[in-house]
Write an enzyme that holds these catalytic residues in place. Structure first.
Site, PDB file in Angstrom:
ATOM      1  N   HIS A   1       0.816  -1.216   0.000  1.00  0.00           N
ATOM      2  CA  HIS A   1       0.000   0.000   0.000  1.00  0.00           C
ATOM      3  C   HIS A   1       0.853   1.270   0.000  1.00  0.00           C
ATOM      4  O   HIS A   1       0.363   2.344   0.304  1.00  0.00           O
ATOM      5  CB  HIS A   1      -0.979  -0.014   1.185  1.00  0.00           C
ATOM      6  CG  HIS A   1      -1.976  -1.143   1.106  1.00  0.00           C
ATOM      7  ND1 HIS A   1      -2.654  -1.629   2.202  1.00  0.00           N
ATOM      8  CD2 HIS A   1      -2.402  -1.865   0.055  1.00  0.00           C
ATOM      9  CE1 HIS A   1      -3.456  -2.615   1.817  1.00  0.00           C
ATOM     10  NE2 HIS A   1      -3.323  -2.787   0.520  1.00  0.00           N
TER      11      HIS A   1
ATOM     12  N   CYS B   1       5.335  13.889  -6.621  1.00  0.00           N
ATOM     13  CA  CYS B   1       4.618  14.877  -7.428  1.00  0.00           C
ATOM     14  C   CYS B   1       3.955  14.146  -8.591  1.00  0.00           C
ATOM     15  O   CYS B   1       4.616  13.427  -9.334  1.00  0.00           O
ATOM     16  CB  CYS B   1       5.574  15.936  -7.956  1.00  0.00           C
ATOM     17  SG  CYS B   1       4.796  16.964  -9.235  1.00  0.00           S
TER      18      CYS B   1
END
Ligand code: ZN
Length: 249
Positions: free
Chosen positions: A120, A128
């Site tokens: 996860h 970004c």
């Protein structure tokens, strides 16, 4: 602890143990179990935190950064259970660790990066979405603290997002592939602090079980797959796992 001796007996011949971990291994480090009775998702609506909303609404991003700023998770430290996993690795008994956690505590406990597969993602790192630049989440949170409540990329102005899997987002393909690779090589699996209810993550330990290898479950409450386990320990991970690893030394 009687269950420890039984679990150690089962794992004694194993040299390629897969350790699969969920939120329960980190609760003793002060990180709330997201799905437990006190979990974060009992207080906020998970529908608010889908990738789609995060991308579309600056306000969702503001709330997300505010939660990250106040969660304390970035400053948490590993507990004896994380150290026990690192010790088991150092003993040469593990094939690797697959975790559902995003706290990076396995690595902080000394497990090498290459031994951990994070299904996860990892909240310690921020990416970004425009240019792909990566930076420590702590640096971004510092900007939030200083008053920039919806920080954007300083290089390209793009949306910044912690390197974790959001609701509505697929698991990173490479991590899933690496996790199944480890499950394919494992000669046993220990599941620590997971209720085994979140798929596809839970397929990883189940794949080891499907191959006829022993399954040890260490979790405070029942799990969905207790009936498949050769041994089940209901004690806190920070106590039971160090005892089990010591019994294998
Ligand atoms: Zn950028």
């Amino acid at each position: 602890m009687e269950g420890i001796a039984a679990a150690a007996e089962i794992l004694r011949p194993c040299r390629r143990i897969l350790v699969f971990t969920g939120a329960g291994i980190s609760t003793e480090s002060g990180i709330p179990d997201f799905r437990g009775p006190q979990g974060v998702w009992t207080k906020v609506d998970p529908d608010e935190f889908t990738l789609e909303r995060y991308l579309r609404y600056p306000d969702t991003r503001r709330r997300s950064w505010r939660m990250r700023m106040t969660s304390g998770a970035l400053d948490s430290v590993p507990n004896p259970a994380h150290h026990a996993v690192a010790r088991l690795w150092a003993m040469g008994r593990m094939v690797g660790c697959v975790t559902q956690n995003i706290d990076g505590l396995h690595q902080k406990a000394g497990l090498p990066d290459g031994a951990v597969v994070e299904l996860h993602g990892n909240a310690q790192s921020t990416v970004c979405l425009g240019c792909g630049d990566r930076q420590p989440t702590a640096d971004v949170v510092r900007r939030v603290n200083a008053g920039d409540d919806n920080p954007s990329c300083l290089l390209c102005g793009g949306i910044l997002k912690p390197a974790v899997v959001y609701f509505g987002e697929l698991l990173p393909a490479r991590a899933v592939e690496e996790a199944f690779d480890l499950a394919e090589q494992a000669d046993a699996v220990i599941s620590v602090g997971s209720t085994l209810t979140v798929f596809p993550a839970a397929y990883i330990p189940l794949h080891v079980v499907e191959r006829g290898r022993p399954f040890v479950i260490l979790n405070m409450g029942p799990t969905d797959f207790d009936h498949l386990a050769r041994a089940r320990l209901g004690a806190p991970a920070g106590t039971a796992l160090p005892a089990l690893v010591a019994a294998l030394a």
